[in-house]
Design a protein around this motif. Structure first.
Motif, PDB file in Angstrom:
ATOM      1  N   ALA A 117     -59.013 -14.536 -11.381  1.00  0.00           N
ATOM      2  CA  ALA A 117     -59.562 -13.999 -10.137  1.00  0.00           C
ATOM      3  C   ALA A 117     -60.998 -13.514 -10.352  1.00  0.00           C
ATOM      4  O   ALA A 117     -61.862 -13.696  -9.487  1.00  0.00           O
ATOM      5  CB  ALA A 117     -58.685 -12.862  -9.625  1.00  0.00           C
ATOM      6  N   GLY A 118     -61.265 -12.925 -11.523  1.00  0.00           N
ATOM      7  CA  GLY A 118     -62.601 -12.464 -11.831  1.00  0.00           C
ATOM      8  C   GLY A 118     -63.610 -13.590 -11.953  1.00  0.00           C
ATOM      9  O   GLY A 118     -64.816 -13.383 -11.765  1.00  0.00           O
ATOM     10  N   ALA A 119     -63.104 -14.799 -12.256  1.00  0.00           N
ATOM     11  CA  ALA A 119     -63.971 -15.980 -12.343  1.00  0.00           C
ATOM     12  C   ALA A 119     -64.169 -16.638 -10.984  1.00  0.00           C
ATOM     13  O   ALA A 119     -64.777 -17.709 -10.900  1.00  0.00           O
ATOM     14  CB  ALA A 119     -63.382 -16.984 -13.322  1.00  0.00           C
ATOM     15  N   GLY A 120     -63.667 -15.995  -9.942  1.00  0.00           N
ATOM     16  CA  GLY A 120     -63.871 -16.505  -8.588  1.00  0.00           C
ATOM     17  C   GLY A 120     -62.782 -17.407  -8.069  1.00  0.00           C
ATOM     18  O   GLY A 120     -62.915 -17.995  -6.992  1.00  0.00           O
ATOM     19  N   ALA A 121     -61.671 -17.518  -8.812  1.00  0.00           N
ATOM     20  CA  ALA A 121     -60.585 -18.384  -8.353  1.00  0.00           C
ATOM     21  C   ALA A 121     -59.957 -17.834  -7.079  1.00  0.00           C
ATOM     22  O   ALA A 121     -59.757 -16.632  -6.937  1.00  0.00           O
ATOM     23  CB  ALA A 121     -59.526 -18.523  -9.438  1.00  0.00           C
ATOM     24  N   GLU A 122     -59.630 -18.747  -6.192  1.00  0.00           N
ATOM     25  CA  GLU A 122     -58.896 -18.400  -4.974  1.00  0.00           C
ATOM     26  C   GLU A 122     -57.441 -18.847  -5.048  1.00  0.00           C
ATOM     27  O   GLU A 122     -56.628 -18.448  -4.223  1.00  0.00           O
ATOM     28  CB  GLU A 122     -59.576 -19.042  -3.772  1.00  0.00           C
ATOM     29  N   PHE A 123     -57.128 -19.686  -6.037  1.00  0.00           N
ATOM     30  CA  PHE A 123     -55.771 -20.171  -6.270  1.00  0.00           C
ATOM     31  C   PHE A 123     -55.558 -20.208  -7.780  1.00  0.00           C
ATOM     32  O   PHE A 123     -56.341 -20.806  -8.503  1.00  0.00           O
ATOM     33  CB  PHE A 123     -55.586 -21.574  -5.690  1.00  0.00           C
ATOM     34  N   VAL A 124     -54.479 -19.566  -8.238  1.00  0.00           N
ATOM     35  CA  VAL A 124     -54.181 -19.476  -9.668  1.00  0.00           C
ATOM     36  C   VAL A 124     -52.827 -20.119  -9.931  1.00  0.00           C
ATOM     37  O   VAL A 124     -51.815 -19.717  -9.344  1.00  0.00           O
ATOM     38  CB  VAL A 124     -54.170 -18.012 -10.146  1.00  0.00           C
ATOM     39  N   LEU A 125     -52.811 -21.112 -10.821  1.00  0.00           N
ATOM     40  CA  LEU A 125     -51.584 -21.837 -11.127  1.00  0.00           C
ATOM     41  C   LEU A 125     -51.083 -21.475 -12.517  1.00  0.00           C
ATOM     42  O   LEU A 125     -51.822 -21.582 -13.501  1.00  0.00           O
ATOM     43  CB  LEU A 125     -51.827 -23.348 -11.033  1.00  0.00           C
ATOM     44  N   LEU A 126     -49.799 -21.062 -12.596  1.00  0.00           N
ATOM     45  CA  LEU A 126     -49.119 -20.791 -13.856  1.00  0.00           C
ATOM     46  C   LEU A 126     -48.194 -21.961 -14.194  1.00  0.00           C
ATOM     47  O   LEU A 126     -48.024 -22.884 -13.406  1.00  0.00           O
ATOM     48  CB  LEU A 126     -48.319 -19.491 -13.753  1.00  0.00           C
ATOM     49  N   SER A 127     -47.544 -21.882 -15.341  1.00  0.00           N
ATOM     50  CA  SER A 127     -46.739 -23.000 -15.810  1.00  0.00           C
ATOM     51  C   SER A 127     -45.381 -23.076 -15.116  1.00  0.00           C
ATOM     52  O   SER A 127     -44.956 -22.157 -14.400  1.00  0.00           O
ATOM     53  CB  SER A 127     -46.508 -22.889 -17.322  1.00  0.00           C
ATOM     54  N   GLU A 128     -44.680 -24.152 -15.400  1.00  0.00           N
ATOM     55  CA  GLU A 128     -43.267 -24.268 -15.054  1.00  0.00           C
ATOM     56  C   GLU A 128     -42.496 -23.190 -15.803  1.00  0.00           C
ATOM     57  O   GLU A 128     -42.784 -22.889 -16.968  1.00  0.00           O
ATOM     58  CB  GLU A 128     -42.760 -25.657 -15.458  1.00  0.00           C
ATOM     59  N   THR A 129     -41.499 -22.599 -15.144  1.00  0.00           N
ATOM     60  CA  THR A 129     -40.662 -21.535 -15.721  1.00  0.00           C
ATOM     61  C   THR A 129     -41.509 -20.540 -16.521  1.00  0.00           C
ATOM     62  O   THR A 129     -41.234 -20.230 -17.676  1.00  0.00           O
ATOM     63  CB  THR A 129     -39.532 -22.121 -16.596  1.00  0.00           C
ATOM     64  N   PHE A 130     -42.538 -20.045 -15.854  1.00  0.00           N
ATOM     65  CA  PHE A 130     -43.542 -19.189 -16.510  1.00  0.00           C
ATOM     66  C   PHE A 130     -42.962 -17.889 -17.043  1.00  0.00           C
ATOM     67  O   PHE A 130     -43.518 -17.281 -17.954  1.00  0.00           O
ATOM     68  CB  PHE A 130     -44.685 -18.868 -15.539  1.00  0.00           C
ATOM     69  N   SER A 131     -41.830 -17.455 -16.503  1.00  0.00           N
ATOM     70  CA  SER A 131     -41.303 -16.139 -16.874  1.00  0.00           C
ATOM     71  C   SER A 131     -40.154 -16.196 -17.872  1.00  0.00           C
ATOM     72  O   SER A 131     -39.751 -15.149 -18.401  1.00  0.00           O
ATOM     73  CB  SER A 131     -40.831 -15.392 -15.619  1.00  0.00           C
ATOM     74  N   THR A 132     -39.637 -17.400 -18.142  1.00  0.00           N
ATOM     75  CA  THR A 132     -38.468 -17.514 -19.025  1.00  0.00           C
ATOM     76  C   THR A 132     -38.615 -18.577 -20.098  1.00  0.00           C
ATOM     77  O   THR A 132     -37.856 -18.575 -21.074  1.00  0.00           O
ATOM     78  CB  THR A 132     -37.207 -17.868 -18.215  1.00  0.00           C
ATOM     79  N   GLY A 133     -39.543 -19.511 -19.943  1.00  0.00           N
ATOM     80  CA  GLY A 133     -39.513 -20.734 -20.715  1.00  0.00           C
ATOM     81  C   GLY A 133     -38.494 -21.675 -20.115  1.00  0.00           C
ATOM     82  O   GLY A 133     -37.693 -21.300 -19.243  1.00  0.00           O
ATOM     83  N   PHE A 134     -38.525 -22.940 -20.580  1.00  0.00           N
ATOM     84  CA  PHE A 134     -37.637 -23.959 -20.014  1.00  0.00           C
ATOM     85  C   PHE A 134     -36.237 -23.797 -20.599  1.00  0.00           C
ATOM     86  O   PHE A 134     -35.756 -24.600 -21.393  1.00  0.00           O
ATOM     87  CB  PHE A 134     -38.204 -25.355 -20.262  1.00  0.00           C
ATOM     88  N   SER A 135     -35.596 -22.715 -20.197  1.00  0.00           N
ATOM     89  CA  SER A 135     -34.276 -22.352 -20.708  1.00  0.00           C
ATOM     90  C   SER A 135     -33.188 -22.864 -19.775  1.00  0.00           C
ATOM     91  O   SER A 135     -33.323 -22.803 -18.553  1.00  0.00           O
ATOM     92  CB  SER A 135     -34.152 -20.831 -20.819  1.00  0.00           C
ATOM     93  N   MET A 136     -32.122 -23.347 -20.384  1.00  0.00           N
ATOM     94  CA  MET A 136     -30.947 -23.750 -19.612  1.00  0.00           C
ATOM     95  C   MET A 136     -29.736 -22.897 -19.981  1.00  0.00           C
ATOM     96  O   MET A 136     -28.595 -23.321 -19.827  1.00  0.00           O
ATOM     97  CB  MET A 136     -30.692 -25.242 -19.805  1.00  0.00           C
TER      98      MET A 136
END
Length: 260
Positions: free
Chosen positions: A30-49
Motif C-alpha cells: 500500500a505504501g508503494a501506491g498499490a490499489e490492489f494487493v494479491l496474496l498467495s493461494e491458501t495464504f493463511s494455512t499453506g496448501f494443507s489437506m
C-alpha cells in the motif's frame, strides 16, 4: 490501477503467524501506491489437506483480508479453505468439505468470492475440497477482474469463456518448483491468447508436506510482455495496469473474434 503481488512464505497451518507476517507486507504494498494487493493461494494455512482445516465462510482469513483492506484503503485478495454456510461443516460426504475460496475484500467493506473450479486431483485435493461451479468477474474501479486459483491455470477454456468480460486475470497459487516452467509459460500464454493482463502470485519456501516453491510471481501485459517478475525470495512486485491497453490491443489485433 496499480497492482501489487506479495510473494511470501507460509507458516504451515498457523493462521495467526501468517497474519503477523503478512500485515507488514500488505502495508509495504500500500505504501508503494498499490490499489490492489494479491496474496498467495491458501495464504493463511499453506496448501494443507488436513481434515478440519476449513474455516467458516467469513472466518479469520477473510476477516484478515477485510481488516487490511479497510486499514489501507485498498483491495486485498487471496485464497483460504472455507466451508460454505449452507453446509455448516456438518454431515457426511462432500457437504462437510471446504472450498478453496478466493476472497476479494474491498476498501468499502464489500467482499466477493470465487471457488476454485478444478481441485488438484494429482495431489488429492478433490478428496478434501469441493469444486466450485463457475468463474466470477468483479468490477474493481474501471477494471473487470476475474480470479482463478493455481491448477485452474491449466484449463484454457475457462479463461476463454471469461475473456470478453475481463481486463485482468488474477492467478494465485502454491505452484511447485518441480513444474515452474509450466507456471511461467502458462501465465504468459493466458495473457497472449486472451489479450488481457495476468497477475500471478506464487508462494516461496517449503510447505509442511515437503513441497518446494520458487515463486516466479509476475505481471504480464495483454501482449505477453513481462512487466515485473520475481525469483525465489519474499518480495513485493508492483505494476500499473490500464483497461485502455486491453481495449487497444483487442482492437488492433482482432484475434478473439476468430475463435470457434
Amino acid at each position: 490501477m496499480r497492482f501489487a503481488v506479495v510473494q511470501h512464505d507460509i507458516v504451515w497451518e498457523d493462521r495467526a503467524a501468517n497474519f503477523a507476517r503478512l500485515a507488514p507486507q500488505v502495508a509495504c504494498a500500500a505504501g508503494a501506491g498499490a490499489e490492489f494487493v494479491l496474496l498467495s493461494e491458501t495464504f493463511s494455512t499453506g496448501f494443507s489437506m488436513t481434515p478440519g482445516i476449513g474455516e467458516p465462510e467469513g472466518g479469520p482469513s477473510a476477516r484478515f483480508l477485510q481488516e487490511q483492506a479497510a486499514e489501507h484503503g485498498v483491495w486485498v485478495a487471496g485464497s483460504c479453505p472455507e466451508v460454505a454456510p449452507d453446509t455448516g461443516g456438518v454431515g457426511g460426504g462432500d457437504a462437510a468439505l471446504p472450498y478453496n475460496s478466493f476472497v476479494l475484500a474491498g476498501p468499502d467493506g464489500t467482499v466477493h468470492r470465487y471457488r476454485k473450479l478444478h481441485p488438484f486431483t494429482h495431489g488429492g485435493e478433490h478428496e478434501r475440497f469441493r469444486a466450485g461451479e463457475k468463474p466470477v468477474t468483479v468490477e474493481v474501479g474501471d477494471l473487470r477482474v476475474t480470479p482463478f486459483i493455481c491448477y485452474d491455470l491449466r484449463f484454457a477454456d475457462v479463461f476463454w469463456s471469461a475473456a470478453l468480460d475481463t481486463d485482468v486475470y488474477l492467478v494465485t497459487a502454491n505452484w511447485p518448483a518441480a513444474r515452474r516452467l509450466h507456471w511461467q509459460t502458462l501465465l504468459q500464454a493466458r495473457a497472449i491468447e486472451n489479450q488481457a493482463y495476468v497477475v500471478g502470485c506464487n508462494r516461496v519456501g517449503t510447505a509442511g508436506d515437503g513441497t518446494e516453491h520458487t515463486g516466479d510471481s509476475r505481471i504480464v501485459s495483454p501482449m505477453g510482455e513481462l512487466l515485473v517478475t520475481a525469483a525465489g525470495v519474499e518480495t513485493v512486485l508492483v505494476a500499473d495496469v490500464d483497461p485502455a491497453e486491453v481495449a487497444a490491443t483487442r482492437q488492433r489485433l482482432q484475434f478473439i473474434a476468430d475463435r470457434r
